[in-house]
Design a protein around this motif. Structure first.
Motif, PDB file in Angstrom:
ATOM      1  N   PRO A 229     -32.276 122.411  69.289  1.00  0.00           N
ATOM      2  CA  PRO A 229     -33.686 122.716  69.599  1.00  0.00           C
ATOM      3  C   PRO A 229     -34.667 121.770  68.918  1.00  0.00           C
ATOM      4  CG  PRO A 229     -32.487 124.743  69.192  1.00  0.00           C
ATOM      5  CD  PRO A 229     -31.555 123.613  68.834  1.00  0.00           C
ATOM      6  N   ARG A 230     -34.354 121.329  67.707  1.00  0.00           N
ATOM      7  CA  ARG A 230     -35.257 120.407  67.007  1.00  0.00           C
ATOM      8  C   ARG A 230     -35.352 119.065  67.726  1.00  0.00           C
ATOM      9  NH1 ARG A 230     -32.551 122.024  62.271  1.00  0.00           N
ATOM     10  NH2 ARG A 230     -31.734 119.907  61.944  1.00  0.00           N
ATOM     11  N   LEU A 231     -34.232 118.641  68.308  1.00  0.00           N
ATOM     12  CA  LEU A 231     -34.243 117.378  69.040  1.00  0.00           C
ATOM     13  C   LEU A 231     -35.195 117.453  70.233  1.00  0.00           C
ATOM     14  CD1 LEU A 231     -30.420 116.493  69.120  1.00  0.00           C
ATOM     15  CD2 LEU A 231     -32.164 115.656  67.526  1.00  0.00           C
ATOM     16  N   LEU A 232     -35.158 118.575  70.955  1.00  0.00           N
ATOM     17  CA  LEU A 232     -36.044 118.726  72.120  1.00  0.00           C
ATOM     18  C   LEU A 232     -37.497 118.898  71.690  1.00  0.00           C
ATOM     19  CD1 LEU A 232     -34.011 120.930  74.630  1.00  0.00           C
ATOM     20  CD2 LEU A 232     -33.914 118.481  74.209  1.00  0.00           C
ATOM     21  N   GLN A 233     -37.708 119.581  70.577  1.00  0.00           N
ATOM     22  CA  GLN A 233     -39.075 119.773  70.093  1.00  0.00           C
ATOM     23  C   GLN A 233     -39.730 118.446  69.732  1.00  0.00           C
ATOM     24  OE1 GLN A 233     -38.357 122.605  66.955  1.00  0.00           O
ATOM     25  NE2 GLN A 233     -37.874 124.240  68.410  1.00  0.00           N
ATOM     26  N   CYS A 239     -38.452 124.785  72.400  1.00  0.00           N
ATOM     27  CA  CYS A 239     -37.057 125.163  72.623  1.00  0.00           C
ATOM     28  C   CYS A 239     -36.575 126.111  71.539  1.00  0.00           C
ATOM     29  CB  CYS A 239     -36.181 123.905  72.644  1.00  0.00           C
ATOM     30  SG  CYS A 239     -34.429 124.238  72.919  1.00  0.00           S
ATOM     31  N   LYS A 240     -35.757 127.075  71.935  1.00  0.00           N
ATOM     32  CA  LYS A 240     -35.159 127.993  70.965  1.00  0.00           C
ATOM     33  C   LYS A 240     -33.864 128.558  71.522  1.00  0.00           C
ATOM     34  CE  LYS A 240     -38.657 130.876  70.860  1.00  0.00           C
ATOM     35  NZ  LYS A 240     -39.479 132.070  70.526  1.00  0.00           N
ATOM     36  N   MET A 241     -33.036 129.026  70.611  1.00  0.00           N
ATOM     37  CA  MET A 241     -31.814 129.738  70.968  1.00  0.00           C
ATOM     38  C   MET A 241     -32.083 131.235  70.877  1.00  0.00           C
ATOM     39  SD  MET A 241     -28.684 127.731  69.119  1.00  0.00           S
ATOM     40  CE  MET A 241     -29.503 127.394  67.564  1.00  0.00           C
TER      41      MET A 241
END
Length: 518
Positions: A229-233, A239-241
């Protein structure tokens, strides 16, 4: 040679990244071992303590027996409590008193109240439906009253017989996005499908489109790294799980987000069986040909999918949501083409909406009910509904995979075959490969496309979604696809079960005891 070395290097990196899976599993086993150790210690330490826990086991059994749970779930708990009175009672209390589950239930109840003003039933639509069908009107009233899911008109649909077909339109609709894109999926894996979608999402963020992406936390075990998620942010994608797996044993990990939802600008929504991985569009072969289905809806009914997404997204949020920003725009150009009831399924509460939808179709069918499902793990009520429909002359057909993805689940499914076949239910297996579709179609009037399998996990444990179509033109398209799929299937007979190996039959019968947990 260089290609092989590169592939081995990638595998090593993935092994390190996903090594966390081993840590999680070991942590679970350690916690489970501690629970057993406490039981053994208390049993030997004092006869009085052991007697007290014996009484606790009786009280838990009485509580279970008098509860409102499905009898199958009562049995699967009562057996271990009676056989292992101390450990069984302790384990039951440990599972049922988890704070994570209670928080999730409380939080979702609050969020559904927040979205309620934005998913109101139009009385004109309800009255028109009542004039056409008293039975469907009563069903729609139930769905609105107990699941906050109105019936809509002013909506059109496109049914996709394969994930391959859906994929092309998903890309096209994503490129049209102007305001927001919401994605909620169970499985995401890097490959042709996800990489092409992700590229469009990155472009849309640069254009000022709001993008939110949520996927189930089970992906962290084998498909995506924990930090994904950090990569997409970093690219501007929120983004989150959902419920990421951590090294702490908790019952709320059992409640997975199995939904597949894509909403674009509140105008278009997709749902169905396809996840964001290459096997779902036959770009990668895993279990022969992958037969999946999906549906696009355009118009008023999209708004329910919008707010289903926002409810799940905001479970872990603290700031208030601006719900009014995401209302579906009016589109008078869409012609009247039947009725739609988009719905969500929650594992909490007494209403099992996914199960009610399927049973209502079985109990009201006049001519036929045709079903596709990858799994067949049934409770007593569902067995009786299928059997009763067949015995009163309804043509009940079920298409299953011929090449299963989970061999143990397939062994279990076959333990139901003969009981259904003897009652007149017809069962077929899709010879080219694996069926992942979740389809009910009945009487050329009703159809359901969604994420709900015919198993305990979908009907009781997972968050799911789907859409009921009534008197929509796509119902005939769904039935046509069913008939085309039948031509690629082989008929299952009562003799086929006897041809199974003794080991497979034994596995199926043992697993049936634990079926409510599968």
């Amino acid at each position: 040679m260089l290609g092989e070395l590169k592939e081995k290097g990638i595998k090593r990196v993935k092994t390190i990244i996903y090594g966390r899976t081993v840590i999680v599993v070991l942590a679970f086993l350690i916690q489970f071992a501690l629970l057993i150790s406490a039981y053994l210690y208390l049993r030997e330490y004092s006869l009085a303590i052991y007697g007290a826990f014996g009484i606790l086991g009786v009280l838990v059994t009485l509580h279970l027996f008098n509860g409102r749970e499905n009898p199958d779930f009562k049995l699967v708990w009562i057996l271990p409590i009676l056989i292992f009175p101390v450990f069984g009672a302790l384990f039951y209390l440990y599972i049922t008193t988890q704070p994570g589950t209670k928080f999730l239930k409380k939080r979702l109840n609050k969020l559904t109240q927040e979205t309620k003003p934005y998913v109101q039933q139009e009385e004109e639509v309800r009255e028109r439906l009542k004039g056409e069908s008293e039975q469907m009107s009563r069903f729609a009233d139930y769905m609105y009253r107990y699941a906050q899911c109105p019936v809509y008109d002013g909506t059109e649909a496109v049914f996709y017989p394969l994930g391959d077909d859906q994929y092309t339109d998903m890309l096209e609709e994503l490129r049209k996005a102007e305001k927001f894109i919401f994605l909620e999926f169970f499985i995401v894996e890097e490959g042709v499908m996800w990489n092409s979608i992700l590229q469009i999402l990155k472009e849309k963020v640069k254009e000022g489109v709001e993008v939110r992406f949520m996927y189930d936390g089970m992906c962290v075990l084998a498909l995506l790294p924990y930090f994904y998620p950090r990569l997409l942010q970093e690219d501007g994608i929120q983004c989150k799980m959902f419920s990421p797996i951590k090294p702490v044993f908790s019952s709320h990990y059992n409640n997975r987000d199995h939904r597949k939802i894509l909403v674009i600008d509140g105008k278009v929504a997709f749902t169905g069986g396809t996840n964001l991985a290459d096997e779902y569009i036959n770009q990668k072969e895993r279990f022969g040909h992958w037969k999946d289905t999906a549906i696009l809806i355009r118009g008023k009914a999209v708004e329910r999918f919008t707010y289903l997404f926002l409810e799940m997204w905001n479970v872990s949020e603290t700031r208030p949501e601006e719900y009014e920003k995401y209302c579906s725009p009016k589109n008078p150009a869409i012609r009247q083409d039947g009725y739609f009831i988009p719905y969500g399924v929650s594992p909490f509460g007494e209403e099992r909406v996914g199960k009610r939808v399927y049973m209502d179709i079985l109990n009201t069918a006049r001519s036929y009910v045709h079903i596709m499902t990858p799994y067949l793990i049934l409770d007593y009520e569902m067995i009786m509904a299928l059997v009763y429909a067949a015995k009163r002359g309804v043509d009940v057909k079920i298409i299953m995979p011929h090449i299963p993805d989970k061999k143990t689940a397939f062994c279990l499914a076959k333990t139901y075959y003969n009981e259904l076949l003897e009652a007149g239910v017809s069962i077929y297996e899709y010879t080219p490969g694996f069926v992942h579709a979740k389809i009910f179609v009945s009487d050329d009037e009703k159809a359901v496309v969604g994420t709900v399998n015919l198993d305990y996990r979908s009907l009781y444990h997972h968050f799911e979604c789907g859409v009921v179509l009534y008197k929509n033109s796509q119902v005939h398209v769904i039935e046509d696809d069913y008939q085309n799929t039948l031509e690629k299937c082989q008929t299952v007979t009562e003799q086929d079960y006897k041809k199974q190996s003794i080991v497979d039959r034994g596995i199926g019968k043992v697993l049936r005891i634990f079926a409510p947990l599968m």
